[in-house]
Motif scaffolding. Structure first.
Motif, PDB file in Angstrom:
ATOM      1  N   ALA A  99       0.815  -1.375  -0.107  1.00 21.84           N
ATOM      2  CA  ALA A  99       0.048   0.044   0.035  1.00 21.84           C
ATOM      3  C   ALA A  99       0.944   1.306  -0.089  1.00 21.84           C
ATOM      4  O   ALA A  99       1.767   1.471   0.663  1.00 21.84           O
ATOM      5  N   ASP A 100       0.691   2.276  -1.032  1.00 22.51           N
ATOM      6  CA  ASP A 100       1.416   3.456  -0.788  1.00 22.51           C
ATOM      7  C   ASP A 100       0.929   4.286   0.291  1.00 22.51           C
ATOM      8  O   ASP A 100       1.741   5.323   0.771  1.00 22.51           O
ATOM      9  N   THR A 101      -0.353   4.047   0.538  1.00 21.67           N
ATOM     10  CA  THR A 101      -1.035   4.833   1.728  1.00 21.67           C
ATOM     11  C   THR A 101      -2.269   3.911   2.221  1.00 21.67           C
ATOM     12  O   THR A 101      -3.055   3.403   1.349  1.00 21.67           O
ATOM     13  N   THR A 102      -2.776   4.005   3.376  1.00 16.86           N
ATOM     14  CA  THR A 102      -3.718   3.287   3.812  1.00 16.86           C
ATOM     15  C   THR A 102      -4.806   4.392   4.407  1.00 16.86           C
ATOM     16  O   THR A 102      -5.974   4.017   4.954  1.00 16.86           O
ATOM     17  N   LYS A 103      -4.464   5.604   4.302  1.00 11.03           N
ATOM     18  CA  LYS A 103      -5.380   6.532   4.583  1.00 11.03           C
ATOM     19  C   LYS A 103      -5.739   7.174   3.325  1.00 11.03           C
ATOM     20  O   LYS A 103      -5.150   7.704   2.552  1.00 11.03           O
ATOM     21  N   VAL A 104      -7.144   7.602   3.384  1.00 13.69           N
ATOM     22  CA  VAL A 104      -7.724   8.127   1.998  1.00 13.69           C
ATOM     23  C   VAL A 104      -8.740   9.448   2.618  1.00 13.69           C
ATOM     24  O   VAL A 104      -9.360   9.278   3.355  1.00 13.69           O
ATOM     25  N   GLU A 105      -8.203  10.576   1.916  1.00 14.79           N
ATOM     26  CA  GLU A 105      -8.965  11.744   2.328  1.00 14.79           C
ATOM     27  C   GLU A 105     -10.531  11.581   1.945  1.00 14.79           C
ATOM     28  O   GLU A 105     -11.057  11.263   0.920  1.00 14.79           O
ATOM     29  N   TYR A 106     -11.225  12.219   2.846  1.00 15.65           N
ATOM     30  CA  TYR A 106     -12.758  12.020   2.890  1.00 15.65           C
ATOM     31  C   TYR A 106     -12.984  12.940   1.205  1.00 15.65           C
ATOM     32  O   TYR A 106     -12.534  14.021   1.030  1.00 15.65           O
ATOM     33  N   GLY A 107     -13.976  12.440   0.739  1.00 16.97           N
ATOM     34  CA  GLY A 107     -14.398  13.216  -0.645  1.00 16.97           C
ATOM     35  C   GLY A 107     -13.819  12.986  -1.788  1.00 16.97           C
ATOM     36  O   GLY A 107     -14.238  13.361  -2.856  1.00 16.97           O
ATOM     37  N   LYS A 108     -12.449  12.291  -1.489  1.00  7.96           N
ATOM     38  CA  LYS A 108     -11.491  12.462  -2.628  1.00  7.96           C
ATOM     39  C   LYS A 108     -11.911  11.116  -3.615  1.00  7.96           C
ATOM     40  O   LYS A 108     -12.290  10.034  -3.017  1.00  7.96           O
ATOM     41  N   LYS A 109     -12.036  11.245  -4.787  1.00  2.93           N
ATOM     42  CA  LYS A 109     -12.201  10.317  -5.831  1.00  2.93           C
ATOM     43  C   LYS A 109     -11.006   9.456  -5.931  1.00  2.93           C
ATOM     44  O   LYS A 109     -10.255   9.897  -6.497  1.00  2.93           O
ATOM     45  N   VAL A 110     -11.147   8.110  -5.501  1.00  2.00           N
ATOM     46  CA  VAL A 110      -9.884   7.149  -5.758  1.00  2.00           C
ATOM     47  C   VAL A 110     -10.645   5.808  -6.130  1.00  2.00           C
ATOM     48  O   VAL A 110     -11.634   5.516  -5.841  1.00  2.00           O
ATOM     49  N   ARG A 111      -9.430   5.272  -6.954  1.00  2.00           N
ATOM     50  CA  ARG A 111      -9.605   3.711  -7.174  1.00  2.00           C
ATOM     51  C   ARG A 111      -8.625   2.980  -6.379  1.00  2.00           C
ATOM     52  O   ARG A 111      -7.219   3.510  -6.105  1.00  2.00           O
ATOM     53  N   PRO A 112      -9.307   1.801  -5.723  1.00  3.58           N
ATOM     54  CA  PRO A 112      -8.298   1.089  -4.693  1.00  3.58           C
ATOM     55  C   PRO A 112      -6.947   0.608  -5.290  1.00  3.58           C
ATOM     56  O   PRO A 112      -6.008   0.781  -4.967  1.00  3.58           O
ATOM     57  N   LEU A 113      -6.997   0.627  -6.744  1.00  2.00           N
ATOM     58  CA  LEU A 113      -5.687   0.061  -7.555  1.00  2.00           C
ATOM     59  C   LEU A 113      -4.783   1.035  -7.344  1.00  2.00           C
ATOM     60  O   LEU A 113      -3.448   0.903  -7.482  1.00  2.00           O
ATOM     61  N   ASP A 114      -5.223   2.290  -7.528  1.00  2.00           N
ATOM     62  CA  ASP A 114      -4.552   3.777  -7.289  1.00  2.00           C
ATOM     63  C   ASP A 114      -3.503   3.746  -6.036  1.00  2.00           C
ATOM     64  O   ASP A 114      -2.671   4.703  -5.791  1.00  2.00           O
ATOM     65  N   GLY A 135     -13.929  -5.461  -3.292  1.00  2.00           N
ATOM     66  CA  GLY A 135     -13.897  -4.444  -2.184  1.00  2.00           C
ATOM     67  C   GLY A 135     -14.221  -2.909  -2.777  1.00  2.00           C
ATOM     68  O   GLY A 135     -13.289  -2.595  -3.719  1.00  2.00           O
ATOM     69  N   LYS A 136     -14.605  -2.238  -1.917  1.00  2.00           N
ATOM     70  CA  LYS A 136     -14.905  -0.955  -2.556  1.00  2.00           C
ATOM     71  C   LYS A 136     -14.556   0.222  -1.176  1.00  2.00           C
ATOM     72  O   LYS A 136     -14.529  -0.324   0.178  1.00  2.00           O
ATOM     73  N   ILE A 137     -14.229   1.483  -1.684  1.00  2.00           N
ATOM     74  CA  ILE A 137     -13.764   2.299  -0.537  1.00  2.00           C
ATOM     75  C   ILE A 137     -14.733   3.683  -0.745  1.00  2.00           C
ATOM     76  O   ILE A 137     -14.852   4.245  -1.887  1.00  2.00           O
ATOM     77  N   LYS A 171     -13.503   2.480   7.657  1.00  2.00           N
ATOM     78  CA  LYS A 171     -12.512   1.606   7.476  1.00  2.00           C
ATOM     79  C   LYS A 171     -13.181   0.509   6.244  1.00  2.00           C
ATOM     80  O   LYS A 171     -14.351   0.059   6.580  1.00  2.00           O
ATOM     81  N   TYR A 172     -12.215   0.335   5.337  1.00  2.00           N
ATOM     82  CA  TYR A 172     -12.694  -0.359   4.301  1.00  2.00           C
ATOM     83  C   TYR A 172     -11.731  -1.562   3.952  1.00  2.00           C
ATOM     84  O   TYR A 172     -10.260  -0.935   3.883  1.00  2.00           O
ATOM     85  N   LYS A 173     -11.969  -2.889   3.717  1.00 12.69           N
ATOM     86  CA  LYS A 173     -10.837  -3.847   3.450  1.00 12.69           C
ATOM     87  C   LYS A 173     -11.183  -4.178   1.888  1.00 12.69           C
ATOM     88  O   LYS A 173     -12.256  -4.106   1.526  1.00 12.69           O
ATOM     89  N   SER A 228      -8.440   3.392   5.479  1.00 14.12           N
ATOM     90  CA  SER A 228      -9.272   4.492   6.398  1.00 14.12           C
ATOM     91  C   SER A 228      -9.674   5.407   5.464  1.00 14.12           C
ATOM     92  O   SER A 228      -8.758   6.366   5.179  1.00 14.12           O
ATOM     93  N   VAL A 229     -10.993   5.821   5.732  1.00 15.30           N
ATOM     94  CA  VAL A 229     -11.302   7.163   5.091  1.00 15.30           C
ATOM     95  C   VAL A 229     -11.328   8.391   6.471  1.00 15.30           C
ATOM     96  O   VAL A 229     -12.039   8.010   7.257  1.00 15.30           O
ATOM     97  N   VAL A 230     -10.430   9.234   6.068  1.00 16.33           N
ATOM     98  CA  VAL A 230     -10.243  10.252   7.027  1.00 16.33           C
ATOM     99  C   VAL A 230     -10.327  11.667   6.623  1.00 16.33           C
ATOM    100  O   VAL A 230     -10.557  11.857   5.418  1.00 16.33           O
TER     101      VAL A 230
END
Length: 476
Positions: A206-221, A244-246, A253-255, A275-277
């Motif tokens: 994982a490049d990061t396990t924290k995802v900013e709230y409201g940011k559009k991301v794909r898990p693969l990114d 799985g989705k975020i 938290k999302y697996k 984790s969506v933070v």
């Protein structure tokens, strides 16, 4: 001499017979495989796209291979005459799974420094696969060279031509170079069970396990996937599945499970928790500067002001307000503050978010003295007992803060009475306002002294007193 020549001729005939029977070339020491002619497959090499395509006996394209021919590769139609398991190449190097196209031209693997040593493949030669890099042969990945060697018999038709992508019925496969810094190495595609690449599964991190709230991301990114050669794997050069989705619109938290299969068949699965933070400061809205606040008024500074996290959690009740005037700052209790002096005030709103970050916003309040301009002619007056008294007659000036004249009787209230019939001292209090607003009020007092009137006195006449009459003498 004739006997010697005759002996050499006999030996050459014997060598040819042995070669034909055993398939061993006694001249260069490599094993030469000769198979019966077969029309099972046709091989076409597009020199314009560096792509080799295999067709079955029905003319259907069934397999595409990335390749490295050269500008010297001959164009034409040929038939495979012979194949070699290992074969010496130009420049004291070797290749495996060699299938001859025509004289001096082969399908073969990337070259090796040592004959039969699979760990000595030239990494630099491998890394230019898909480019013009040979001396005329058609280089292939080891797995592809082996496929042709195993499936395409002597007599297989080979067509080489210059074309474009539209001439390739199947897209050219992608290619992943070796990026581990080695000078020599195994061909990662070599199916040999001893190939160390076949035992090393891809790595998922994982490049990061924290995802900013409201940011559009794909898990693969959010992950990096590499094969055992250190190459980054994507959906273009590997088979990757994501389960799985975020939901970045909801804190939590999302697996997510990642499964990857690289180009040589190695697989790896890994589940990562993200984790969506909300790492942003809270947002304060509704705080505005004001230019015309009346001195003496109290303001609810929090009226219309709200605060919330970017994720939506409301923080309005946690807003604190501070008022600064003349370099002195005070906290406004419950958000209410009374402006007792004219001038410029700085009002600051602060709120702490659930992520401990503090947001602040400062606005300016300009306070104006809106009291009326009011004055009396005098502060004390003395009148005679019984004399008429008009309190309004002592008003010297009455104007609003904009300097406009005001009606005295309509804008002044008087407290106190003066009884002019009774001597004494009286106090009259004047309160002047504009539009009946308390913050415009000014007061003044008038001390009124009523003096006792003086009594009039007259002298009484004396009885028996007469005014002497003039004596006149008659004329004789």
């Amino acid at each position: 001499m004739k006997a010697l020549k005759k002996s050499i001729s006999i030996l050459m005939v014997i060598a040819m017979i042995v070669t034909t029977i055993t398939g061993v070339n006694l001249v260069n020491g490599t094993k030469e495989v000769s198979a019966k002619e077969s029309a099972a497959y046709t091989i076409k090499v597009n020199l314009g796209t560096n792509c080799t395509t295999i067709y079955n006996s029905r003319g259907k394209a069934i397999k595409a291979m990335i390749c490295s021919p050269s500008n010297e590769t001959p164009v034409g139609t040929f038939y495979v005459p012979v194949k070699y398991r290992w074969h010496e190449m130009i420049g004291n190097c070797y290749a495996q799974y060699c299938t001859r196209i025509t004289e001096g031209i082969l399908f073969h693997s990337v070259w090796y420094y040592k004959n039969g040593d699979k760990s000595t493949m030239s990494v630099s030669a491998y890394n230019v696969m898909g480019q013009k890099a040979s001396h005329g042969c058609v280089r292939l990945l080891c797995k592809d060279a082996k496929w042709i060697y195993d499936h395409c018999a002597v007599g297989t038709k080979v067509v080489t031509f210059w074309g474009s992508k539209k001439d390739d019925p199947l897209p050219r496969p992608s290619f992943t170079p070796i990026s581990n810094g080695k000078f020599t190495d195994w061909d990662p595609t070599d199916p040999d069970p001893a190939n160390p690449y076949r035992k090393a599964a891809p790595k998922i991190s994982a490049d990061t396990t924290k995802v900013e709230y409201g940011k559009k991301v794909r898990p693969l990114d959010l992950v990096t996937i590499k094969d055992s050669a250190g190459n980054v794997l994507t959906k273009k050069n590997a088979t990757i599945k994501v389960k799985g989705k975020i939901n970045t619109k909801k804190i939590g938290k999302y697996k997510v499970k990642f499964t990857v299969k690289d180009s040589i068949g190695n697989t790896k699965s890994k589940t990562i928790t993200f984790s969506v933070v909300d790492t942003k400061k809270p947002v304060i809205t509704g705080a505005k500067s004001k230019k015309n606040i009346a001195m003496g008024t109290s303001e609810n500074l929090k009226k219309g002001v709200t605060a919330k996290m970017k994720s939506g959690k409301r923080l309005t009740s946690k807003i604190q307000t501070y008022v600064k005037y003349n370099n002195r700052s005070v906290k406004a209790k419950n958000g209410t503050y009374r402006f007792t002096k004219a001038g410029t005030y700085k009002v600051t709103y602060k709120v702490r978010g659930t992520n401990k970050l503090v947001a602040s916003k400062t606005v300016t309040y300009k306070v104006v003295d809106k009291r009326v301009k009011f004055a009396l002619n005098t502060s004390a007056v003395t009148i005679k007992q019984g004399e008429a008294f008009d309190p309004y007659s002592y008003v010297k000036t009455l104007k609003n803060y904009k300097n406009a004249d005001l009606n005295v009787k309509n804008n002044i209230t008087i407290k106190g009475d003066v009884d002019t019939s009774v001597p004494g001292t009286y106090t009259i209090t004047y309160t002047a306002t504009y539009n009946k607003k308390s913050y415009t009020a000014k007061t003044a007092t008038l001390k009124v002294t009523v003096e006792k009137a003086e009594e009039e006195t007259t002298q009484p006449e004396t009885p028996g007193e007469t005014t002497p009459e003039e004596t006149t003498t008659a004329a004789e």
